[in-house]
Design a protein around this motif. Structure first.
Motif, short mmCIF file in Angstrom:
data_model
loop_
_atom_site.label_atom_id
_atom_site.label_comp_id
_atom_site.label_asym_id
_atom_site.label_seq_id
_atom_site.Cartn_x
_atom_site.Cartn_y
_atom_site.Cartn_z
N TYR A 7 0.81 -1.22 0.00
CA TYR A 7 0.00 0.00 0.00
C TYR A 7 0.85 1.27 0.00
O TYR A 7 0.31 2.37 0.19
N GLU A 8 2.17 1.13 -0.19
CA GLU A 8 3.10 2.25 -0.24
C GLU A 8 2.96 3.16 0.98
O GLU A 8 2.74 4.37 0.89
N LEU A 9 3.13 2.55 2.15
CA LEU A 9 2.97 3.27 3.42
C LEU A 9 4.32 3.85 3.85
O LEU A 9 4.91 3.45 4.87
N VAL A 10 4.81 4.81 3.08
CA VAL A 10 6.10 5.42 3.36
C VAL A 10 5.98 6.94 3.26
O VAL A 10 4.96 7.47 2.79
N CYS A 11 7.02 7.61 3.71
CA CYS A 11 7.08 9.07 3.67
C CYS A 11 5.87 9.70 4.35
O CYS A 11 5.64 9.43 5.52
N GLU A 12 5.05 10.44 3.64
CA GLU A 12 3.91 11.11 4.28
C GLU A 12 2.87 10.13 4.81
O GLU A 12 2.07 10.48 5.69
N ASP A 13 2.86 8.91 4.29
CA ASP A 13 1.90 7.91 4.74
C ASP A 13 2.51 6.90 5.71
O ASP A 13 1.88 5.88 6.02
N ILE B 31 -8.78 -13.73 6.06
CA ILE B 31 -8.67 -13.87 4.61
C ILE B 31 -8.95 -12.53 3.93
O ILE B 31 -8.27 -12.15 2.96
N ALA B 32 -9.95 -11.81 4.43
CA ALA B 32 -10.27 -10.49 3.86
C ALA B 32 -9.09 -9.54 4.00
O ALA B 32 -8.84 -8.72 3.10
N VAL B 33 -8.35 -9.63 5.10
CA VAL B 33 -7.15 -8.79 5.27
C VAL B 33 -6.14 -9.09 4.17
O VAL B 33 -5.53 -8.18 3.59
N ALA B 34 -5.96 -10.37 3.86
CA ALA B 34 -4.95 -10.77 2.87
C ALA B 34 -5.30 -10.31 1.46
O ALA B 34 -4.41 -10.07 0.65
N VAL B 35 -6.59 -10.19 1.16
CA VAL B 35 -7.00 -9.85 -0.22
C VAL B 35 -7.54 -8.43 -0.32
O VAL B 35 -8.07 -8.05 -1.36
N ALA B 36 -7.41 -7.64 0.75
CA ALA B 36 -7.94 -6.28 0.75
C ALA B 36 -7.34 -5.46 -0.39
O ALA B 36 -6.12 -5.36 -0.49
N PRO B 37 -8.17 -4.85 -1.24
CA PRO B 37 -7.64 -4.11 -2.39
C PRO B 37 -7.07 -2.75 -2.03
O PRO B 37 -6.24 -2.21 -2.77
N THR B 38 -7.52 -2.16 -0.93
CA THR B 38 -7.07 -0.83 -0.53
C THR B 38 -6.74 -0.81 0.95
O THR B 38 -7.18 -1.69 1.72
N TYR B 39 -6.01 0.21 1.36
CA TYR B 39 -5.62 0.31 2.77
C TYR B 39 -6.83 0.48 3.70
O TYR B 39 -6.87 -0.17 4.76
N PRO B 40 -7.83 1.32 3.39
CA PRO B 40 -8.99 1.42 4.28
C PRO B 40 -9.70 0.09 4.50
O PRO B 40 -10.11 -0.22 5.62
N VAL B 41 -9.84 -0.70 3.45
CA VAL B 41 -10.46 -2.03 3.59
C VAL B 41 -9.58 -2.91 4.48
O VAL B 41 -10.08 -3.66 5.33
N PHE B 42 -8.28 -2.81 4.30
CA PHE B 42 -7.33 -3.58 5.09
C PHE B 42 -7.50 -3.32 6.59
O PHE B 42 -7.61 -4.25 7.39
N VAL B 43 -7.56 -2.05 6.98
CA VAL B 43 -7.63 -1.74 8.41
C VAL B 43 -9.00 -2.07 9.00
O VAL B 43 -9.11 -2.43 10.17
N ILE B 44 -10.05 -1.97 8.20
CA ILE B 44 -11.38 -2.35 8.69
C ILE B 44 -11.40 -3.82 9.09
O ILE B 44 -11.89 -4.19 10.17
N PHE B 45 -10.85 -4.66 8.23
CA PHE B 45 -10.84 -6.09 8.55
C PHE B 45 -9.80 -6.43 9.61
O PHE B 45 -9.92 -7.45 10.29
N ARG B 46 -8.76 -5.60 9.76
CA ARG B 46 -7.83 -5.79 10.88
C ARG B 46 -8.56 -5.58 12.21
O ARG B 46 -8.34 -6.33 13.18
N ILE B 47 -9.44 -4.59 12.26
CA ILE B 47 -10.22 -4.35 13.47
C ILE B 47 -11.10 -5.56 13.77
O ILE B 47 -11.17 -6.04 14.91
N LEU B 48 -11.78 -6.06 12.74
CA LEU B 48 -12.66 -7.22 12.94
C LEU B 48 -11.87 -8.46 13.35
O LEU B 48 -12.30 -9.24 14.20
N GLN B 49 -10.69 -8.64 12.75
CA GLN B 49 -9.86 -9.79 13.12
C GLN B 49 -9.43 -9.69 14.58
O GLN B 49 -9.41 -10.68 15.30
N GLY B 50 -9.09 -8.49 15.02
CA GLY B 50 -8.73 -8.30 16.42
C GLY B 50 -9.90 -8.55 17.35
O GLY B 50 -9.75 -9.15 18.42
N LEU B 51 -11.08 -8.10 16.94
CA LEU B 51 -12.29 -8.29 17.76
C LEU B 51 -12.56 -9.78 17.97
O LEU B 51 -12.72 -10.25 19.11
N PHE B 52 -12.61 -10.54 16.89
CA PHE B 52 -12.92 -11.97 17.01
C PHE B 52 -11.76 -12.73 17.65
O PHE B 52 -11.97 -13.69 18.41
#
Length: 460
Positions: free
Chosen positions: A138-144, A191-212
């Motif tokens: 997701y190119e999470l470098v520099c300003e991101d 699985i949704a985390v692994a195939v997330a197309p964008t960073y916002p989708v990635f973090v949403i499913f990270r929250i759900l994975q942590g919850l469960f």
């Protein structure tokens, strides 16, 4: 009033059946440890530099530049005295111009004063190394770059929500149902985390994975403690913690063999579906069934446990089944129950603070491995081995000295070592937590507290 501790005296407090169930539950502790520390590998930041525009790529092919030559022509040094290239800037050159040649374009890099013209990366980044990570995905470098820490924060948010939601749900709807739901939820969200197309989708499913995931951890500990007698609760809790430590030792090996972050994510997720299959065979907690006045179901499970342990359930218990038709109202649990009465409120706040402090210290030290450089594989292997030894030592210490004193001493030692390592604020928090342990009652050898009244009446 019939309690499950009374029944355990007849069917076996820690027989073959309970040991088998505890072993199965402990396996999910291994997968939970992956959620805690996997980001040390998933979130590694590879060496990177500004990616050139299409015109530069065409010029590179035409001129036969090596990668080092391309970087030399397009990316400035981090500092004039440095030998490393800038990660967030490139030379401001129009690489689509038709007059460019294969010669070193120094005249195009400077202004009239001889200063190099720099600009931020406008075409993304190129990443070095054979390993792909969330950062390169997701190119999470520099300003991101802040989004890397946010990724781990999101799973911690999930842990927090999971403690609130699944804890209540397990009391309201049963341990087994919530455990199965959490296993399924952790698998699907992973699985949704692994195939997330964008960073916002990635973090949403990270929250759900942590919850469960947090739900699995909590419910497993509750089921394990509720299935055995008072003398063996310390053993099963330490065994489940030892499983977490074992997972910490296993993960570096997986991460070393699997070079893709998506591959690692799938490898730590798929086992949850396997666990889901065998956890369907685990019975509901008889102790919980008794609190819900479902006495017939509780005694049926107790009978099965007795048979597996080579014992029998006395016939006198069968007469108690008539109590299931009692008109006594079943009170549904509420989070507010933790704060309504003085002793429960005091002990809830103390334990909340203790959990907060312990997790702050633990996660701060563990996750620091991922950003301080060095060999994270070996570091985590050593951390897991030390934790495993500590878990084994915990059985001996708790058996001899009880619960409160070891907690007090552990917090004081952790705080002292943090102060020596210049982690002043964290060390102070641990020292305060150690002092607060004196306000808690010792529970060594007591029966498992099942109601608010039990908490209020235990040694004040």
């Amino acid at each position: 009033m019939l309690t499950y501790d009374d029944i355990l005296k007849d069917i076996g407090e820690f027989g073959r059946y309970q040991r088998w169930i505890i072993l199965l539950l402990s396996l999910s502790g291994v997968t939970f440890s992956f959620l805690i520390i996997a980001f040390v590998f998933l979130g590694m930041t590879p060496n990177h530099w500004c990616r050139g525009p299409p015109g530069l790529l065409a010029l590179r092919e035409r001129c036969g530049w090596s990668l080092e030559q391309e970087k030399n022509y397009t990316v400035p040094l981090e500092r004039s005295s440095s030998s490393s290239y800038s990660r967030c800037e490139s030379y401001e050159i129009d690489w689509n111009a038709t007059f460019l040649t294969c010669e070193y374009p120094v005249s195009l890099m400077t202004n009239d004063s001889g200063d190099f013209l720099r600009t931020t990366c406008k075409n993304g980044w190129s990443f070095d190394g054979s390993r792909t990570t969330v950062v390169s995905e997701y190119e999470l470098v520099c300003e991101d770059a802040w989004k890397v820490d946010m990724s781990q924060t999101c799973i911690e948010i999930g842990f927090f929500l999971g403690a609130l939601i699944t804890g209540y749900s397990a009391d309201r709807f049963g341990r087994k149902l919530c455990l199965l739901a959490c296993l399924a939820g952790t698998g699907v969200s992973g699985i949704a985390v692994a195939v997330a197309p964008t960073y916002p989708v990635f973090v949403i499913f990270r929250i759900l994975q942590g919850l469960f995931g947090r739900g699995i951890c909590l419910i497993n500990a509750v089921i394990a403690a509720e299935l055995v007698g008072p003398r063996y609760r310390k053993v099963v809790i330490v065994v489940t913690q030892a499983a977490v430590s074992s997972g910490i030792m296993v993960l570096p090996g997986l991460a070393y063999l699997i070079r893709s972050w998506k591959g690692i994510q799938m490898a730590i997720t798929i086992p949850n579906f396997v666990l889901l299959l065998y956890c369907c065979l685990i019975p509901e907690s008889p102790r919980w069934l008794l609190t819900r006045k479902r006495i017939k179901e509780a005694l049926k499970i107790a009978q099965d446990i007795a048979e597996q342990n080579g014992k029998s359930l006395p016939s006198t218990y069968k007469e108690i089944v008539r109590g299931e038709n009692s008109s006594e109202e079943i009170k549904n649990p509420s989070l507010l129950d933790l704060f309504r009465t003085p002793q429960m409120r005091k002990r809830t706040f103390i334990l909340m603070y203790s959990w907060f402090t312990n997790n702050l210290v633990y996660l701060g030290l563990i996750l620091r491995l991922g950003i301080q450089g060095g060999d994270s594989y070996t570091d985590l292997l050593v951390v897991g081995a030390v934790e495993l030894l500590a878990a084994i030592l915990g059985i001996l210490v708790v058996d001899r000295f009880g619960r409160r004193s070891p907690l007090l001493i552990s917090n004081i030692l952790a705080g002292t070592f943090c102060l020596l390592a210049a982690c002043i604020s964290v060390g102070a928090l641990s020292l305060v937590a150690g002092g607060l342990m004196q306000l808690l009652p010792e529970t060594k050898g007591t029966r498992l507290l099942e109601t608010v009244d039990d908490v209020e009446n235990i040694m004040r």
